[in-house]
Design an enzyme around this catalytic site. Sequence first.
Site, PDB file in Angstrom:
ATOM      1  N   ASP A 154     -22.405  28.427  63.856  1.00  0.00           N
ATOM      2  CA  ASP A 154     -21.091  27.624  64.075  1.00  0.00           C
ATOM      3  C   ASP A 154     -19.915  28.377  63.433  1.00  0.00           C
ATOM      4  O   ASP A 154     -19.390  27.233  62.763  1.00  0.00           O
ATOM      5  CB  ASP A 154     -21.590  26.829  63.953  1.00  0.00           C
ATOM      6  CG  ASP A 154     -20.594  24.998  64.323  1.00  0.00           C
ATOM      7  OD1 ASP A 154     -19.245  25.495  65.385  1.00  0.00           O
ATOM      8  OD2 ASP A 154     -19.410  24.393  63.955  1.00  0.00           O
ATOM      9  N   GLU A 396     -30.708  26.865  57.860  1.00  0.00           N
ATOM     10  CA  GLU A 396     -30.887  25.778  59.000  1.00  0.00           C
ATOM     11  C   GLU A 396     -32.499  26.733  60.451  1.00  0.00           C
ATOM     12  O   GLU A 396     -32.067  26.637  60.693  1.00  0.00           O
ATOM     13  CB  GLU A 396     -30.400  25.196  59.769  1.00  0.00           C
ATOM     14  CG  GLU A 396     -29.135  23.994  58.822  1.00  0.00           C
ATOM     15  CD  GLU A 396     -27.910  23.130  59.507  1.00  0.00           C
ATOM     16  OE1 GLU A 396     -27.718  24.091  60.950  1.00  0.00           O
ATOM     17  OE2 GLU A 396     -28.096  22.136  59.117  1.00  0.00           O
ATOM     18  N   TYR A 451     -26.685  15.397  59.666  1.00  0.00           N
ATOM     19  CA  TYR A 451     -25.417  14.196  60.185  1.00  0.00           C
ATOM     20  C   TYR A 451     -25.770  13.618  61.053  1.00  0.00           C
ATOM     21  O   TYR A 451     -25.097  12.740  61.698  1.00  0.00           O
ATOM     22  CB  TYR A 451     -24.798  15.014  61.154  1.00  0.00           C
ATOM     23  CG  TYR A 451     -23.810  16.725  60.650  1.00  0.00           C
ATOM     24  CD1 TYR A 451     -23.018  16.492  59.948  1.00  0.00           C
ATOM     25  CD2 TYR A 451     -25.205  17.686  60.564  1.00  0.00           C
ATOM     26  CE1 TYR A 451     -22.166  17.895  59.395  1.00  0.00           C
ATOM     27  CE2 TYR A 451     -24.469  19.045  59.704  1.00  0.00           C
ATOM     28  CZ  TYR A 451     -23.788  18.932  58.960  1.00  0.00           C
ATOM     29  OH  TYR A 451     -22.582  19.824  58.873  1.00  0.00           O
ATOM     30  N   GLU A 487     -25.052  19.556  53.593  1.00  0.00           N
ATOM     31  CA  GLU A 487     -24.457  19.264  54.590  1.00  0.00           C
ATOM     32  C   GLU A 487     -24.186  18.091  54.924  1.00  0.00           C
ATOM     33  O   GLU A 487     -25.219  17.501  55.301  1.00  0.00           O
ATOM     34  CB  GLU A 487     -24.834  20.301  55.473  1.00  0.00           C
ATOM     35  CG  GLU A 487     -24.210  21.648  55.157  1.00  0.00           C
ATOM     36  CD  GLU A 487     -24.726  22.758  56.655  1.00  0.00           C
ATOM     37  OE1 GLU A 487     -23.952  22.169  57.906  1.00  0.00           O
ATOM     38  OE2 GLU A 487     -24.722  23.879  56.418  1.00  0.00           O
TER      39      GLU A 487
HETATM   40  C1  GCB Z   1     -25.084  22.686  59.995  1.00  0.00           C
HETATM   41  C2  GCB Z   1     -24.832  24.038  59.959  1.00  0.00           C
HETATM   42  C3  GCB Z   1     -23.289  24.619  59.855  1.00  0.00           C
HETATM   43  C4  GCB Z   1     -22.219  24.247  61.384  1.00  0.00           C
HETATM   44  C5  GCB Z   1     -22.360  22.226  60.819  1.00  0.00           C
HETATM   45  C6  GCB Z   1     -21.759  22.045  62.211  1.00  0.00           C
HETATM   46  O1  GCB Z   1     -25.419  22.051  60.353  1.00  0.00           O
HETATM   47  O2  GCB Z   1     -24.692  24.856  59.363  1.00  0.00           O
HETATM   48  O3  GCB Z   1     -23.307  25.440  59.855  1.00  0.00           O
HETATM   49  O4  GCB Z   1     -21.029  24.419  60.754  1.00  0.00           O
HETATM   50  O5  GCB Z   1     -23.513  21.734  61.142  1.00  0.00           O
HETATM   51  O6  GCB Z   1     -20.367  20.706  62.079  1.00  0.00           O
HETATM   52  O7  GCB Z   1     -22.261  21.296  63.572  1.00  0.00           O
END
Ligand code: GCB
Length: 581
Positions: A154, A396, A451, A487
């Site tokens: 991403d 990941e 997330y 993250e």
């Molecule tokens: C993740 C990735 C990261 C992305 C992020 C997102 O898990 O490691 O590279 O930018 O999520 O914002 O979706």
Amino acid sequence: MLKPRSTPTRELVNLDGLWRFALDGGPGPLDTTLEAAVPASYNDLFTDSAIRDHVGWAWYQRQVRVPRGWAGERVVLRVDAATHQGRVYVDDVLVAEHVGGYTPFEADITEHVRAGQEFRLTIGVNNELTGTTIPPGTITVSADGRRRQTYLHDFYNYAGLARSVWLCSRPAVHVEDITIVTAMDGTVEYAVETSQPVPVRVRVLDAGGAEVAAGEGATGTIRIENVTLWRPGAPYLYELVAEIDGDLYPQPFGVRTVEVRGTEFLINGEPFYFTGFGRHEDTPVRGKGHDNAYLVHDFQLMDWIGANSFRTSHYPYAEEVMEFADRHGIVVIDETAAVGLNLAVASGLTGAPPRPTFSPDTFGEATREAHAQAIRELVARDKNHPSVVMWCIANEPASNEEGAREYFEPLVELTRELDPTRPVTYAAVIFATHDNDRIADLFDVLCINRYYGWYVATGDLATAETYLEHDLRGWADRFGKPIMMSEYGADTMPGLHSVWDTPWTEEYQQAYLEMNHRVFDRIEAFVGEHVWNFADFQTSHGIHRVDGNKKGVFTRDRRPKAAAHALRARWRSLADRKPQG
Ligand code: GCB
């Protein structure tokens, strides 16, 4: 690999500036009126979309004069990064080829140049990502014959010469490499490699330049009395000067230890709690081009907000960044470019059933060898940085899938062999849970990317809080290792506001982070929190991306969103409550 330095026995010419640039070319004179800035990614410099979307080789060229005083010296060309593959020509001769877009390489070009004379330097860079590159990608050909690049990560696939290019002189018999390992009592174990077996002397100088230890021999152990440690937030650097007849190289280092004990992450024997970010090398116009103004400003903002650390997500950063972290006492988790080893992530919205990630037809032997090489080059470049406290060998990966253990076990072993002093980790994807993950026990620290409240339980922070706590406790209980959030984040449009929990608003980002923090504070084995991301950054097009990823706590031009102030309040008060090393 030693960084080019100017010393009494070595000289340096920086080749940054404007180079001729063309998509079609080769070692012969480029037929072009375009000029590209070095260092910078080329993609955003021009208005032509054929350049921005180009897949394949692109060519940089300039004249270079070898200083007339360099007769009798070896002449070396050093490219700090050519993303993702580089070919270097001196006039018509290929002198170097290198795969891997974020680590340096060099070529001894002495036989092809003359002191005082000019030569034509051409560097071809190739931005193609395939099943056997790190990071991986896929190239397809569309109906109209255009080659198109897709990838599993991403962030935008910026390419070009994003870091400096150097012409260096060094003596024929020279210091090749230096490795330094320290202990808290001031013990310094060193190993100096030379181009030929010759007597080696070493001296350790303190920050004021006074000699505080000395020794003889290519390897040895010496001791600094009354040593001053390198500490997070309170850095102190020594220099180990390696000397042989005719050459001298000063290698900066810090004295500090890193250790994982039980569920603690110890720096100098004291528990350390990471606060900070996953970041990107990403700015407008320059793309991934290194820029000292952003370097200084970004570290100022990290200091302002109370960040004591960051992860080089998702590739090795410029060496200038690592040295700055050394000098300013910021702790770094150093990551390879192995991002996207996960085909389940890719199947996302397409509805296609995921193929197995680790198999001879997908990511097999050849990918793993490229991955191993990426690890070798990262450790070779960054092993002497006191700021680097942990290697992160993948972001990941499909660690829940069959084949993951077979793929990763040799890579973890390799990393430990290359550097027995630093813990090793990987950042775990949401599909990998404490139940189904197959590799976490091989590693030292659990770095978890989650997330909840964004991709899962969107806009429902109460549910997200329950999910998150259950998830993290599962990892902590099963593995009994230190655990940190590598993250967590929510896309946020600056200026969008709401009185409710509305995703994309500045209030939501703040509430989302606060929810995460409540959970972290309830889990004892927790050793840190890295928000995704420090700043907004560019990605490929996607219906879930608005001119890039907007999870930055700062905008792409480094203005704070509301959450920045809340984070600042937490991290500054945390510094008093949780030990920072
Ligand atoms: C993740 C990735 C990261 C992305 C992020 C997102 O898990 O490691 O590279 O930018 O999520 O914002 O979706």
